[in-house]
Scaffold this motif. Sequence first.
Motif, PDB file in Angstrom:
ATOM      1  N   HIS A   1      -5.969  -5.039 -63.868  1.00 12.21           N
ATOM      2  CA  HIS A   1      -6.547  -6.075 -64.713  1.00 12.21           C
ATOM      3  C   HIS A   1      -6.437  -5.686 -66.175  1.00 12.21           C
ATOM      4  O   HIS A   1      -6.714  -6.475 -67.066  1.00 12.21           O
ATOM      5  CB  HIS A   1      -8.005  -6.355 -64.318  1.00 12.21           C
ATOM      6  CG  HIS A   1      -8.844  -5.127 -64.226  1.00 12.21           C
ATOM      7  ND1 HIS A   1      -9.379  -4.539 -65.331  1.00 12.21           N
ATOM      8  CD2 HIS A   1      -9.199  -4.356 -63.175  1.00 12.21           C
ATOM      9  CE1 HIS A   1     -10.053  -3.447 -64.943  1.00 12.21           C
ATOM     10  NE2 HIS A   1      -9.945  -3.324 -63.642  1.00 12.21           N
TER      11      HIS A   1
ATOM     12  N   GLU B   1     -14.359   4.229 -60.881  1.00 12.04           N
ATOM     13  CA  GLU B   1     -14.587   2.815 -61.159  1.00 12.04           C
ATOM     14  C   GLU B   1     -16.069   2.553 -61.454  1.00 12.04           C
ATOM     15  O   GLU B   1     -16.404   1.811 -62.380  1.00 12.04           O
ATOM     16  CB  GLU B   1     -14.129   1.937 -59.984  1.00 12.04           C
ATOM     17  CG  GLU B   1     -12.624   1.679 -59.969  1.00 12.04           C
ATOM     18  CD  GLU B   1     -12.181   0.786 -61.127  1.00 12.04           C
ATOM     19  OE1 GLU B   1     -11.700   1.363 -62.128  1.00 12.04           O
ATOM     20  OE2 GLU B   1     -12.309  -0.440 -61.043  1.00 12.04           O
TER      21      GLU B   1
ATOM     22  N   ASP C   1      -2.542   1.695 -51.093  1.00  6.90           N
ATOM     23  CA  ASP C   1      -3.358   0.730 -51.807  1.00  6.90           C
ATOM     24  C   ASP C   1      -3.087   0.917 -53.293  1.00  6.90           C
ATOM     25  O   ASP C   1      -3.405   1.961 -53.852  1.00  6.90           O
ATOM     26  CB  ASP C   1      -4.830   0.995 -51.479  1.00  6.90           C
ATOM     27  CG  ASP C   1      -5.761   0.135 -52.289  1.00  6.90           C
ATOM     28  OD1 ASP C   1      -5.371  -1.007 -52.603  1.00  6.90           O
ATOM     29  OD2 ASP C   1      -6.866   0.601 -52.612  1.00  6.90           O
TER      30      ASP C   1
ATOM     31  N   THR D   1     -11.943  -7.218 -57.073  1.00  7.64           N
ATOM     32  CA  THR D   1     -10.638  -7.799 -56.730  1.00  7.64           C
ATOM     33  C   THR D   1     -10.305  -7.567 -55.257  1.00  7.64           C
ATOM     34  O   THR D   1      -9.285  -6.982 -54.936  1.00  7.64           O
ATOM     35  CB  THR D   1      -9.537  -7.182 -57.608  1.00  7.64           C
ATOM     36  OG1 THR D   1      -9.572  -5.757 -57.427  1.00  7.64           O
ATOM     37  CG2 THR D   1      -9.747  -7.488 -59.066  1.00  7.64           C
ATOM     38  N   PHE D   2     -11.194  -8.019 -54.379  1.00 17.26           N
ATOM     39  CA  PHE D   2     -11.010  -7.774 -52.946  1.00 17.26           C
ATOM     40  C   PHE D   2      -9.884  -8.583 -52.302  1.00 17.26           C
ATOM     41  O   PHE D   2      -9.452  -8.260 -51.218  1.00 17.26           O
ATOM     42  CB  PHE D   2     -12.304  -8.057 -52.189  1.00 17.26           C
ATOM     43  CG  PHE D   2     -13.319  -6.966 -52.338  1.00 17.26           C
ATOM     44  CD1 PHE D   2     -13.124  -5.750 -51.692  1.00 17.26           C
ATOM     45  CD2 PHE D   2     -14.446  -7.131 -53.116  1.00 17.26           C
ATOM     46  CE1 PHE D   2     -14.048  -4.727 -51.816  1.00 17.26           C
ATOM     47  CE2 PHE D   2     -15.375  -6.115 -53.245  1.00 17.26           C
ATOM     48  CZ  PHE D   2     -15.180  -4.910 -52.595  1.00 17.26           C
TER      49      PHE D   2
ATOM     50  N   TYR E   1      -5.299   8.191 -57.906  1.00 19.45           N
ATOM     51  CA  TYR E   1      -5.599   7.653 -56.573  1.00 19.45           C
ATOM     52  C   TYR E   1      -4.310   7.436 -55.777  1.00 19.45           C
ATOM     53  O   TYR E   1      -4.205   7.809 -54.603  1.00 19.45           O
ATOM     54  CB  TYR E   1      -6.391   6.348 -56.754  1.00 19.45           C
ATOM     55  CG  TYR E   1      -6.624   5.494 -55.531  1.00 19.45           C
ATOM     56  CD1 TYR E   1      -6.921   6.054 -54.288  1.00 19.45           C
ATOM     57  CD2 TYR E   1      -6.585   4.102 -55.626  1.00 19.45           C
ATOM     58  CE1 TYR E   1      -7.149   5.238 -53.173  1.00 19.45           C
ATOM     59  CE2 TYR E   1      -6.811   3.282 -54.528  1.00 19.45           C
ATOM     60  CZ  TYR E   1      -7.085   3.857 -53.308  1.00 19.45           C
ATOM     61  OH  TYR E   1      -7.306   3.045 -52.216  1.00 19.45           O
TER      62      TYR E   1
ATOM     63  N   LEU F   1      -1.965  -6.399 -46.715  1.00 24.01           N
ATOM     64  CA  LEU F   1      -2.953  -5.478 -46.140  1.00 24.01           C
ATOM     65  C   LEU F   1      -3.492  -6.035 -44.827  1.00 24.01           C
ATOM     66  O   LEU F   1      -3.547  -5.341 -43.809  1.00 24.01           O
ATOM     67  CB  LEU F   1      -4.086  -5.249 -47.146  1.00 24.01           C
ATOM     68  CG  LEU F   1      -5.151  -4.233 -46.756  1.00 24.01           C
ATOM     69  CD1 LEU F   1      -5.542  -3.388 -47.957  1.00 24.01           C
ATOM     70  CD2 LEU F   1      -6.403  -4.882 -46.200  1.00 24.01           C
TER      71      LEU F   1
ATOM     72  N   ASN G   1      -2.611  -8.573 -51.570  1.00 23.04           N
ATOM     73  CA  ASN G   1      -3.568  -8.070 -50.580  1.00 23.04           C
ATOM     74  C   ASN G   1      -3.305  -8.680 -49.211  1.00 23.04           C
ATOM     75  O   ASN G   1      -3.813  -8.208 -48.204  1.00 23.04           O
ATOM     76  CB  ASN G   1      -5.002  -8.420 -51.000  1.00 23.04           C
ATOM     77  CG  ASN G   1      -5.662  -7.258 -51.688  1.00 23.04           C
ATOM     78  OD1 ASN G   1      -5.095  -6.718 -52.630  1.00 23.04           O
ATOM     79  ND2 ASN G   1      -6.825  -6.855 -51.221  1.00 23.04           N
TER      80      ASN G   1
ATOM     81  N   HIS H   1      -6.704   6.804 -63.759  1.00 25.67           N
ATOM     82  CA  HIS H   1      -7.405   7.089 -62.507  1.00 25.67           C
ATOM     83  C   HIS H   1      -6.764   6.352 -61.324  1.00 25.67           C
ATOM     84  O   HIS H   1      -6.852   6.804 -60.197  1.00 25.67           O
ATOM     85  CB  HIS H   1      -8.917   6.850 -62.620  1.00 25.67           C
ATOM     86  CG  HIS H   1      -9.337   5.413 -62.786  1.00 25.67           C
ATOM     87  ND1 HIS H   1      -9.014   4.662 -63.876  1.00 25.67           N
ATOM     88  CD2 HIS H   1     -10.079   4.612 -61.994  1.00 25.67           C
ATOM     89  CE1 HIS H   1      -9.531   3.449 -63.743  1.00 25.67           C
ATOM     90  NE2 HIS H   1     -10.189   3.395 -62.601  1.00 25.67           N
TER      91      HIS H   1
ATOM     92  N   ILE I   1     -13.835  -4.975 -61.405  1.00 29.11           N
ATOM     93  CA  ILE I   1     -13.941  -3.697 -60.702  1.00 29.11           C
ATOM     94  C   ILE I   1     -13.002  -3.735 -59.496  1.00 29.11           C
ATOM     95  O   ILE I   1     -12.886  -4.754 -58.820  1.00 29.11           O
ATOM     96  CB  ILE I   1     -15.396  -3.358 -60.276  1.00 29.11           C
ATOM     97  CG1 ILE I   1     -15.423  -2.013 -59.528  1.00 29.11           C
ATOM     98  CG2 ILE I   1     -16.032  -4.452 -59.444  1.00 29.11           C
ATOM     99  CD1 ILE I   1     -16.807  -1.430 -59.308  1.00 29.11           C
ATOM    100  N   VAL I   2     -12.316  -2.620 -59.286  1.00 27.39           N
ATOM    101  CA  VAL I   2     -11.403  -2.529 -58.149  1.00 27.39           C
ATOM    102  C   VAL I   2     -11.972  -1.524 -57.160  1.00 27.39           C
ATOM    103  O   VAL I   2     -12.192  -0.359 -57.503  1.00 27.39           O
ATOM    104  CB  VAL I   2      -9.996  -2.075 -58.591  1.00 27.39           C
ATOM    105  CG1 VAL I   2      -9.038  -2.100 -57.399  1.00 27.39           C
ATOM    106  CG2 VAL I   2      -9.463  -2.944 -59.720  1.00 27.39           C
ATOM    107  N   TYR I   3     -12.238  -1.975 -55.952  1.00 27.39           N
ATOM    108  CA  TYR I   3     -12.682  -1.051 -54.903  1.00 27.39           C
ATOM    109  C   TYR I   3     -11.446  -0.530 -54.181  1.00 27.39           C
ATOM    110  O   TYR I   3     -10.534  -1.302 -53.890  1.00 27.39           O
ATOM    111  CB  TYR I   3     -13.596  -1.776 -53.897  1.00 27.39           C
ATOM    112  CG  TYR I   3     -15.016  -1.938 -54.387  1.00 27.39           C
ATOM    113  CD1 TYR I   3     -15.321  -2.892 -55.348  1.00 27.39           C
ATOM    114  CD2 TYR I   3     -16.039  -1.135 -53.897  1.00 27.39           C
ATOM    115  CE1 TYR I   3     -16.627  -3.046 -55.804  1.00 27.39           C
ATOM    116  CE2 TYR I   3     -17.351  -1.284 -54.347  1.00 27.39           C
ATOM    117  CZ  TYR I   3     -17.636  -2.237 -55.299  1.00 27.39           C
ATOM    118  OH  TYR I   3     -18.923  -2.389 -55.761  1.00 27.39           O
ATOM    119  N   PRO I   4     -11.423   0.757 -53.887  1.00 26.78           N
ATOM    120  CA  PRO I   4     -10.254   1.299 -53.184  1.00 26.78           C
ATOM    121  C   PRO I   4     -10.257   0.877 -51.724  1.00 26.78           C
ATOM    122  O   PRO I   4     -11.310   0.855 -51.084  1.00 26.78           O
ATOM    123  CB  PRO I   4     -10.472   2.814 -53.292  1.00 26.78           C
ATOM    124  CG  PRO I   4     -11.957   2.965 -53.365  1.00 26.78           C
ATOM    125  CD  PRO I   4     -12.473   1.769 -54.110  1.00 26.78           C
ATOM    126  N   GLN I   5      -9.085   0.515 -51.218  1.00 20.37           N
ATOM    127  CA  GLN I   5      -8.996   0.189 -49.793  1.00 20.37           C
ATOM    128  C   GLN I   5      -8.878   1.459 -48.959  1.00 20.37           C
ATOM    129  O   GLN I   5      -9.379   1.519 -47.846  1.00 20.37           O
ATOM    130  CB  GLN I   5      -7.825  -0.758 -49.546  1.00 20.37           C
ATOM    131  CG  GLN I   5      -8.051  -2.171 -50.077  1.00 20.37           C
ATOM    132  CD  GLN I   5      -9.182  -2.889 -49.357  1.00 20.37           C
ATOM    133  OE1 GLN I   5      -9.580  -2.528 -48.256  1.00 20.37           O
ATOM    134  NE2 GLN I   5      -9.723  -3.919 -49.998  1.00 20.37           N
TER     135      GLN I   5
END
Lengths: 408, 376
Positions: A144, B142, A139, B100-101, A155, A121, A118, A151, B124-128
């Motif tokens: 995990h 998610e 991204d 997982t930021f 994305y 980023l 990250n 999914h 949980i994975v947040y989309p960037q």
Amino acid sequence: METKLTSKQMLNELLDRHYKTALEAKAEGKPVAWATSICPQELLETLDIDVVYPENHAAAIGARKCAPEFIEQAEGKGYSSDICSYARVNMGYTDIRHSEAGDIPMPDLIFCCTNICNTVLKWYENLAKNLRIPLIMFDMPFNHTYEVPDHSIAYMRGQIEHAIVELEKFAKKKFDYDKFGEIMEISNQTCEWWKKATDLAKAKPSPLNGFDMFNYMAMIVCMRGKKEGREIFKLWYEELKEKAENGIGPWKDQEEKYRIMWDGIACWPHLSVTYKLLKKYGVNMVTSTYPESWNVRYEKNDINGMARAYSSNYANRNLDYDEQNVTKLVDDFSLDGIVFHNNRSCKLMDFRTFEVQRRVERSTGIPSVIFDGDQTDPRIFSEAQYETRIQALIEMMENNKLAGRNQR
Amino acid sequence: MTEVKKLIDRLEEAALNPAKTISESMKQTRKKAIGCFPIYTPEEIVYAAGYLPVGMWGGKTDISLADRYLQRFCCSIMRTNLELGMKGTYNLLRAVIIPTFCDTLKCVCENWKVAVPQVPVIPIVYPQNRLLDAGFRYMIDEFERVRKILEELKGSAITEEDLKQAFALYEKYRKTMRNFVEVVKDYPVTVNARTRHLIIKAGYFMDKKIYTEIIRSLIDALKKMPPEKFDGVKIVATGLIGEPIELLDIFAENNVAVVADDFAQESRQFRTPARRKGSPLEKMAYRVVDQRGCTFLYEEQKTKGSMLVDMVKKNNAQAVAVVMMKFCDPEEFDYPIIKEEIEAAGIPLLYLEIDLQMDSFEQIRTRVQSFAEMLC
């Protein structure tokens, strides 16, 4: 008559040409992109956009011991000494714009993929902001779970489709899907030869000295989608194969006594010291997690497969994968030990090192040591500590050998 | 004792004693608790499932066990959380949600699985790329995945109606908090930097319904008081969290008031209102889409610097304080950018580096003191 180049000569020539071409393109007013090391370069290659890789450049600056000037510049701007030193070197370079280690053209486009961390980023976000140029961000969600979930692939596919539209606008031309297919094919073949070449280190003795692999890494980063890339790795493979068939080891003046894996990136400012000490004791670094990280393989024209392949590198996977991957390396490469580089720049690797070390020791019985260093900031590494740790590793490996324990 | 003081004492007490507050909240609501790591988690789903979401933003403790997993150059919130997890402090939690930021959170999520096996982790994975359709759909997927895990945990379905109610409650909570931070600007003596932080923090350990009601009462009670005269320094503060608490004591000692904040633990949680349309999960996702100026959400334009400048102007503040959590890479990357923009706007900037385990504050005291003197 032209004499045939060795892969090492070719490596130096191609690298020179790579930077020269990009500088010329820039001078001619053609756009140049800066990209991360394991990004879907196929898209840029299809549109004939010249690309340079700040990670390669920062490593070169580090290896030539030129990093402090750039690091100081970045820290003067407010960058913490705790963040990735590749980022600090590169941020410093965007101000200073010249290094004796070689120059790269300033970018017109930023192309970033988070499968390696990250950190890129934030680093690339800053580049685009400072230089006021467009940014294409891939991204790649952290896995995990052991496998890449469906999914996530959907994305990533959406991002690839979006990037194509953005790149067409940027390059002012249509995306040629036939050419895309060809580039995919070349990229896959390049990766295949890279993997096959590095796999030859399984031979005992290994024909490959792993520190050479660090040098060839610059190529797998920047030449994946190019025919020359495919050629150089095929040539390297042939050279190593011949050596292996003739039982030739890594060095002319030293015997391979122990075989180890080096976890993490090289300690570029101290490359020679770290290498020579190992060689002195006949310790050959035969592999790392990097051969597999650039083994980005998928079927031609399969965008989902491409997304999965790019998301599947070591750094983007969970601990169960890491454990299984390293354990397999221990078996496949007949390793006697592991050296973990506690690289201050790379929190994503560091904060898993202790657990990977415990699990691999448990599953394989081979010893390992951890030393402190950094990929480009010369201030972290201590030669005395490194030497003590390596000596401890050798003692443990030797004890195992004498007792006939955990031999592969 | 006045109504205001009574309410403030209660909330401060709650914030300063998380373990006690959480077990009381559990008793009071008869709910089991689920831990929510920084920066964002889908708390509404947790609430809809009938669990009590509680915040896990670290604290002060000696670190020894966590050294097995995390080096010393790791963010102290994460080291504390892992340490307390390994010590068993979180055994009362039914699970923890870890997003997982950043690279550290990814590793902590993985290490937690082995280090604290008795408290299951829900990653949980947040989309960037949250502004893209594909990113939005990924976020919904998610949320749905987390919903399913929570359904299995509780043994029954989380209905749309449950989600709707939970979301409405959270929106009410967020609106109340936006109102709260506006109102307290008029009372910088009664609600000083320390008190302001503790009041907001208390919400992490209480049921949001009960907490929101208390905050409403507090707002009403405060509004009955005349606005307070203040001759100190008004600042906008940014960072992960406004702790350790000693730091805020130093602010208060030096007559420095926080009139607006961009702390991840505080206003970033509630400053963005929801859109009107969509299912509850879509509305939750839109809040993430619409959030700006957050270090942990990719933004090509990087608006944090200009946002802070605007906040200073809008709130008649005199300066910005950056409270930098040591070893927080994302915030450290943002700093040079916001520094340049804030300085270009002619706004004084105070940079303070902190970590949760620090015990010497003399250097910070001196810096805050001279900064305040310079501005007075």
